[in-house]
Design a protein around this motif. Structure first.
Motif, PDB file in Angstrom:
ATOM      1  N   GLY A  87       0.336   0.020   4.471  1.00 36.43           N
ATOM      2  CA  GLY A  87      -0.382   0.971   5.307  1.00 36.43           C
ATOM      3  C   GLY A  87      -1.663   1.475   4.669  1.00 36.43           C
ATOM      4  O   GLY A  87      -2.362   2.307   5.244  1.00 36.43           O
ATOM      5  N   THR A  88      -1.998   0.961   3.483  1.00 35.86           N
ATOM      6  CA  THR A  88      -3.227   1.369   2.804  1.00 35.86           C
ATOM      7  C   THR A  88      -4.428   0.724   3.476  1.00 35.86           C
ATOM      8  O   THR A  88      -4.382  -0.444   3.864  1.00 35.86           O
ATOM      9  N   ASP A  89      -5.508   1.481   3.609  1.00 35.83           N
ATOM     10  CA  ASP A  89      -6.775   0.943   4.103  1.00 35.83           C
ATOM     11  C   ASP A  89      -7.506   0.359   2.896  1.00 35.83           C
ATOM     12  O   ASP A  89      -8.015   1.113   2.064  1.00 35.83           O
ATOM     13  N   PRO A  90      -7.558  -0.988   2.755  1.00 44.72           N
ATOM     14  CA  PRO A  90      -8.107  -1.584   1.536  1.00 44.72           C
ATOM     15  C   PRO A  90      -9.578  -1.254   1.293  1.00 44.72           C
ATOM     16  O   PRO A  90      -9.988  -1.054   0.156  1.00 44.72           O
ATOM     17  N   GLU A  91     -10.389  -1.178   2.347  1.00 44.34           N
ATOM     18  CA  GLU A  91     -11.814  -0.882   2.169  1.00 44.34           C
ATOM     19  C   GLU A  91     -12.016   0.544   1.674  1.00 44.34           C
ATOM     20  O   GLU A  91     -12.827   0.806   0.791  1.00 44.34           O
ATOM     21  N   GLN A  92     -11.261   1.478   2.251  1.00 51.91           N
ATOM     22  CA  GLN A  92     -11.365   2.874   1.837  1.00 51.91           C
ATOM     23  C   GLN A  92     -10.877   3.029   0.389  1.00 51.91           C
ATOM     24  O   GLN A  92     -11.483   3.744  -0.404  1.00 51.91           O
ATOM     25  N   LEU A  93      -9.785   2.346   0.033  1.00 49.01           N
ATOM     26  CA  LEU A  93      -9.256   2.415  -1.323  1.00 49.01           C
ATOM     27  C   LEU A  93     -10.257   1.821  -2.312  1.00 49.01           C
ATOM     28  O   LEU A  93     -10.476   2.384  -3.386  1.00 49.01           O
ATOM     29  N   LYS A  94     -10.885   0.690  -1.950  1.00 51.76           N
ATOM     30  CA  LYS A  94     -11.880   0.077  -2.829  1.00 51.76           C
ATOM     31  C   LYS A  94     -13.003   1.059  -3.138  1.00 51.76           C
ATOM     32  O   LYS A  94     -13.399   1.223  -4.289  1.00 51.76           O
TER      33      LYS A  94
ATOM     34  N   GLU B 193      -1.966 -19.845  -2.100  1.00 50.13           N
ATOM     35  CA  GLU B 193      -1.175 -20.712  -2.976  1.00 50.13           C
ATOM     36  C   GLU B 193      -1.033 -20.138  -4.388  1.00 50.13           C
ATOM     37  O   GLU B 193      -0.417 -20.765  -5.249  1.00 50.13           O
ATOM     38  N   SER B 194      -1.595 -18.952  -4.625  1.00 49.01           N
ATOM     39  CA  SER B 194      -1.445 -18.299  -5.929  1.00 49.01           C
ATOM     40  C   SER B 194       0.025 -18.000  -6.155  1.00 49.01           C
ATOM     41  O   SER B 194       0.786 -17.816  -5.204  1.00 49.01           O
ATOM     42  N   ARG B 195       0.419 -17.906  -7.412  1.00 50.94           N
ATOM     43  CA  ARG B 195       1.844 -17.686  -7.708  1.00 50.94           C
ATOM     44  C   ARG B 195       2.349 -16.358  -7.159  1.00 50.94           C
ATOM     45  O   ARG B 195       3.523 -16.193  -6.925  1.00 50.94           O
ATOM     46  N   ARG B 196       1.487 -15.378  -6.980  1.00 54.48           N
ATOM     47  CA  ARG B 196       1.854 -14.110  -6.364  1.00 54.48           C
ATOM     48  C   ARG B 196       0.721 -13.706  -5.430  1.00 54.48           C
ATOM     49  O   ARG B 196      -0.200 -13.009  -5.831  1.00 54.48           O
ATOM     50  N   PRO B 197       0.760 -14.158  -4.172  1.00 59.76           N
ATOM     51  CA  PRO B 197      -0.362 -13.932  -3.250  1.00 59.76           C
ATOM     52  C   PRO B 197      -0.401 -12.511  -2.667  1.00 59.76           C
ATOM     53  O   PRO B 197      -0.284 -12.305  -1.459  1.00 59.76           O
ATOM     54  N   ALA B 198      -0.562 -11.533  -3.555  1.00 54.24           N
ATOM     55  CA  ALA B 198      -0.699 -10.128  -3.160  1.00 54.24           C
ATOM     56  C   ALA B 198      -1.506  -9.440  -4.248  1.00 54.24           C
ATOM     57  O   ALA B 198      -1.555  -9.905  -5.383  1.00 54.24           O
ATOM     58  N   SER B 199      -2.146  -8.341  -3.898  1.00 54.09           N
ATOM     59  CA  SER B 199      -2.913  -7.597  -4.892  1.00 54.09           C
ATOM     60  C   SER B 199      -3.043  -6.146  -4.466  1.00 54.09           C
ATOM     61  O   SER B 199      -2.585  -5.759  -3.392  1.00 54.09           O
ATOM     62  N   TRP B 200      -3.715  -5.357  -5.301  1.00 56.21           N
ATOM     63  CA  TRP B 200      -3.955  -3.957  -4.969  1.00 56.21           C
ATOM     64  C   TRP B 200      -4.867  -3.841  -3.751  1.00 56.21           C
ATOM     65  O   TRP B 200      -4.839  -2.846  -3.052  1.00 56.21           O
ATOM     66  N   ARG B 201      -5.642  -4.883  -3.469  1.00 60.63           N
ATOM     67  CA  ARG B 201      -6.559  -4.865  -2.328  1.00 60.63           C
ATOM     68  C   ARG B 201      -5.893  -5.333  -1.044  1.00 60.63           C
ATOM     69  O   ARG B 201      -6.248  -4.883   0.034  1.00 60.63           O
TER      70      ARG B 201
ATOM     71  N   MET C 115       2.217   3.856  16.142  1.00 62.81           N
ATOM     72  CA  MET C 115       1.198   4.833  15.837  1.00 62.81           C
ATOM     73  C   MET C 115       0.886   4.768  14.342  1.00 62.81           C
ATOM     74  O   MET C 115       1.768   4.804  13.514  1.00 62.81           O
ATOM     75  N   SER C 116      -0.377   4.638  13.993  1.00 61.29           N
ATOM     76  CA  SER C 116      -0.732   4.532  12.584  1.00 61.29           C
ATOM     77  C   SER C 116      -0.721   5.893  11.908  1.00 61.29           C
ATOM     78  O   SER C 116      -0.966   6.916  12.547  1.00 61.29           O
ATOM     79  N   GLN C 117      -0.425   5.865  10.609  1.00 62.89           N
ATOM     80  CA  GLN C 117      -0.384   7.099   9.843  1.00 62.89           C
ATOM     81  C   GLN C 117      -1.808   7.528   9.508  1.00 62.89           C
ATOM     82  O   GLN C 117      -2.686   6.698   9.336  1.00 62.89           O
ATOM     83  N   PRO C 118      -2.044   8.838   9.400  1.00 61.69           N
ATOM     84  CA  PRO C 118      -3.394   9.292   9.043  1.00 61.69           C
ATOM     85  C   PRO C 118      -3.753   8.845   7.630  1.00 61.69           C
ATOM     86  O   PRO C 118      -2.907   8.807   6.748  1.00 61.69           O
ATOM     87  N   GLN C 119      -5.003   8.493   7.443  1.00 60.69           N
ATOM     88  CA  GLN C 119      -5.477   8.031   6.142  1.00 60.69           C
ATOM     89  C   GLN C 119      -6.155   9.176   5.401  1.00 60.69           C
ATOM     90  O   GLN C 119      -6.832   9.999   5.992  1.00 60.69           O
TER      91      GLN C 119
ATOM     92  N   GLY D 235      -7.659   6.240   1.242  1.00 57.32           N
ATOM     93  CA  GLY D 235      -7.244   5.105   2.050  1.00 57.32           C
ATOM     94  C   GLY D 235      -5.741   4.887   2.006  1.00 57.32           C
ATOM     95  O   GLY D 235      -5.215   3.981   2.636  1.00 57.32           O
ATOM     96  N   LEU D 236      -5.031   5.732   1.252  1.00 52.44           N
ATOM     97  CA  LEU D 236      -3.571   5.597   1.132  1.00 52.44           C
ATOM     98  C   LEU D 236      -2.876   6.300   2.300  1.00 52.44           C
ATOM     99  O   LEU D 236      -3.402   7.279   2.841  1.00 52.44           O
ATOM    100  N   PRO D 237      -1.684   5.848   2.672  1.00 51.66           N
ATOM    101  CA  PRO D 237      -0.931   6.536   3.723  1.00 51.66           C
ATOM    102  C   PRO D 237      -0.587   7.966   3.284  1.00 51.66           C
ATOM    103  O   PRO D 237      -0.579   8.281   2.094  1.00 51.66           O
ATOM    104  N   GLU D 238      -0.288   8.806   4.249  1.00 53.86           N
ATOM    105  CA  GLU D 238       0.030  10.208   3.982  1.00 53.86           C
ATOM    106  C   GLU D 238       1.156  10.325   2.954  1.00 53.86           C
ATOM    107  O   GLU D 238       2.138   9.579   2.992  1.00 53.86           O
ATOM    108  N   GLY D 239       0.997  11.263   2.037  1.00 56.42           N
ATOM    109  CA  GLY D 239       2.002  11.499   1.006  1.00 56.42           C
ATOM    110  C   GLY D 239       1.721  10.763  -0.293  1.00 56.42           C
ATOM    111  O   GLY D 239       2.274  11.093  -1.325  1.00 56.42           O
ATOM    112  N   TRP D 240       0.873   9.752  -0.240  1.00 55.83           N
ATOM    113  CA  TRP D 240       0.545   8.962  -1.436  1.00 55.83           C
ATOM    114  C   TRP D 240      -0.706   9.505  -2.098  1.00 55.83           C
ATOM    115  O   TRP D 240      -1.610   9.996  -1.436  1.00 55.83           O
TER     116      TRP D 240
END
Length: 180
Positions: free
Chosen positions: A42-49, A83-91, A1-5, A9-14
């Protein structure tokens, strides 16, 4: 079950807070006191953007308007790939796009900037995979030896207001605009 946004776009409590020392937004969970620069799972990237563009973009935030001898100031838009040295971002918590897909994406941003549809800082605010997106891609002042060589080589050849072509580094693909 997904957490409410939330509207962020952040998960509940954030929530999004602003750092007093860096004047940058960060993510905070009041119950656990967990804080981080990258969005939680659990962040919704489009909503956060959309939220970040409306509430934490560089619009109206004046950057330091002073010159630092031997240093330049640039903004950039970064598109990471798997292939980036850190393949993660805020998005995206895990970036899976190929180098070729990243190339097509950044070429599209370059075209939109050159066509006058958007400025680099406007696109960086919502599309860059760097945490500097919070400041329209503004990296502040830096000197020789502060950045990756390929990035620096391109940045130091630019005149104020000029934008580079696509620059590849271990971090990903960049468009760089010299501000000062």
């Amino acid at each position: 079950m997904s957490q409410p946004q939330l509207p962020t776009g952040l998960p509940e409590g954030w929530e999004v807070r602003r750092s007093n020392t860096k004047n940058l937004p960060y993510y905070f969970h009041a119950a656990t006191k967990d804080s981080r620069w990258e969005p939680p799972a659990g962040t919704d990237p489009e909503q956060l953007k959309a939220y970040m563009a409306d509430n934490h973009s560089s619009k109206g935030i004046s950057a330091a308007n002073f010159k630092v001898p031997g240093k330049i100031r640039c903004a950039h838009l970064l598109v990471k790939h798997r292939e980036s040295r850190r393949p993660a971002s805020w998005r995206e918590s895990k970036i899976t796009r190929s180098v070729q897909e990243a190339q097509v994406e950044i070429e599209g941003y370059e075209r939109r900037i050159k066509d006058g549809e958007k400025t680099l800082p406007e696109l960086a605010t919502t599309e860059s995979d760097c945490s500097s997106a919070r400041k329209g891609g503004d990296l502040g002042f830096f000197g020789q030896g502060d950045m990756q060589k390929e990035f620096e080589d391109a940045a130091f050849t630019l005149e104020p207001g000029q934008m580079s072509g696509i620059v590849s580094t271990a971090s990903g693909l960049h468009l760089i605009q010299r501000l000062e």
